[in-house]
Write an enzyme that holds these catalytic residues in place. Structure first.
Site, mmCIF file in Angstrom:
data_model
loop_
_atom_site.group_PDB
_atom_site.id
_atom_site.type_symbol
_atom_site.label_atom_id
_atom_site.label_comp_id
_atom_site.label_asym_id
_atom_site.label_seq_id
_atom_site.Cartn_x
_atom_site.Cartn_y
_atom_site.Cartn_z
ATOM 1 C CB CYS A 54 -1.016 -0.026 1.254
ATOM 2 S SG CYS A 54 -1.818 1.539 1.357
ATOM 3 C CB CYS A 55 3.772 2.238 1.918
ATOM 4 S SG CYS A 55 3.085 2.874 3.763
ATOM 5 C CB CYS A 94 -1.033 3.256 9.006
ATOM 6 S SG CYS A 94 -1.625 2.331 7.684
ATOM 7 C CB CYS A 104 5.784 5.252 4.540
ATOM 8 S SG CYS A 104 6.916 6.551 4.403
HETATM 9 S S1 SF4 Z 1 0.445 4.642 5.771
HETATM 10 FE FE1 SF4 Z 1 -0.972 3.050 5.466
HETATM 11 S S2 SF4 Z 1 -2.700 3.833 4.401
HETATM 12 FE FE2 SF4 Z 1 -1.012 5.240 4.103
HETATM 13 S S3 SF4 Z 1 -0.095 4.346 2.197
HETATM 14 FE FE3 SF4 Z 1 0.954 3.533 3.963
HETATM 15 S S4 SF4 Z 1 -0.298 1.441 4.180
HETATM 16 FE FE4 SF4 Z 1 -1.316 2.817 2.739
#
Ligand code: SF4
Length: 240
Positions: free
Chosen positions: A113-114, A199, A222
């Site tokens: 996701c990041c 998060c 991240c």
């Molecule tokens: S912090 Fe969480 S929601 Fe944001 S990009 Fe990363 S995994 Fe995705």
């Protein structure tokens, strides 16, 4: 460019944040930009930069999952400093991400996701720059303790400038208060580090300041700063 950085790297360690910023603006002109998610540290840099150069460049990776308080702060920054924040987005909207990767990807594979929402958009943005300025501090995470004020970023292939690498959190907050700099109101509600809504949680008394990021996992970054930068000269003994 690597040779130029090697020349300046050791000297830069004794420079103030303002001197580092001035050097970056002078050296890279319009090809350098501040990268910020508008945490307390980022606000210090934005305020310092505004005192050196009115038209400095500032960009953010907008995951589209940020807190309303963060979007509100972005509006206040644009008003106060008279600049337009350059916003970079993922190639996938949140809806498209859900369609392709399933619901709530952050609960199943936060790294992916990041990558989709932060790292790829950042890589795209950095490809148009010669240098980027970040507000990381060495004592924030183990990945950041080797950060130099000026270094070659091998991951993204450009110069990385970290003007407050040697600052403490106390120095950050002293600057904000002394200069009446706006900051994210979530900081006053026990959110020392603020990312996406999915998060990030408030920290409890005695917890590490970054315990509220990706709670319940061992993830602390991240992916924007995790690859070790390759220092061209060793850190002075006292800072190693
Ligand atoms: S912090 Fe969480 S929601 Fe944001 S990009 Fe990363 S995994 Fe995705």
């Amino acid at each position: 460019m690597k040779d130029k950085i090697a020349e300046v790297q050791l000297t830069a360690e004794s420079w103030s944040p303002q001197q580092v910023l001035a050097w970056a603006f002078e050296t890279f002109g319009n090809a350098v930009a501040i990268s910020s998610a508008f945490g307390a540290e980022g606000m210090v840099l934005i305020d310092m930069a505004s005192r050196l150069r009115k038209d400095f460049r500032l960009f953010t990776v907008d995951t589209e999952f940020l807190f309303s308080e963060t979007y509100n702060l972005m509006d206040r920054i644009e008003q106060k400093y008279g600049i337009k924040i350059e916003r970079v987005f993922s190639l996938l909207s949140p809806e498209e991400q859900e369609r392709v990767h399933g619901a709530a990807l952050w609960t199943r594979d936060a790294d992916q996701c990041c990558n989709l929402r932060k790292v790829e958009p950042l890589r795209r943005k950095l490809s148009e720059l010669d240098a980027w300025i970040t507000s990381i501090r060495r004592d924030q995470t183990s990945f950041r303790k080797g950060a130099r004020k000026v270094e070659w970023d091998a991951k993204f292939g450009l110069v990385k400038v970290n003007p407050i690498a040697d600052w403490t959190s106390k120095q950050v907050w002293r600057y904000l208060h002394e200069h009446d700099v706006p900051y994210n109101s979530l900081h006053d509600q026990n959110y020392p580090s603020i990312g996406c809504t999915h998060c990030t949680r408030a920290v409890r008394p005695g917890e590490d300041p970054r315990a509220g990021r990706w709670p319940g996992t061992d993830k602390t970054e991240c992916g924007l700063h995790v690859i070790e930068i390759q220092p061209l000269t060793p850190l002075p003994e006292a800072e190693a």
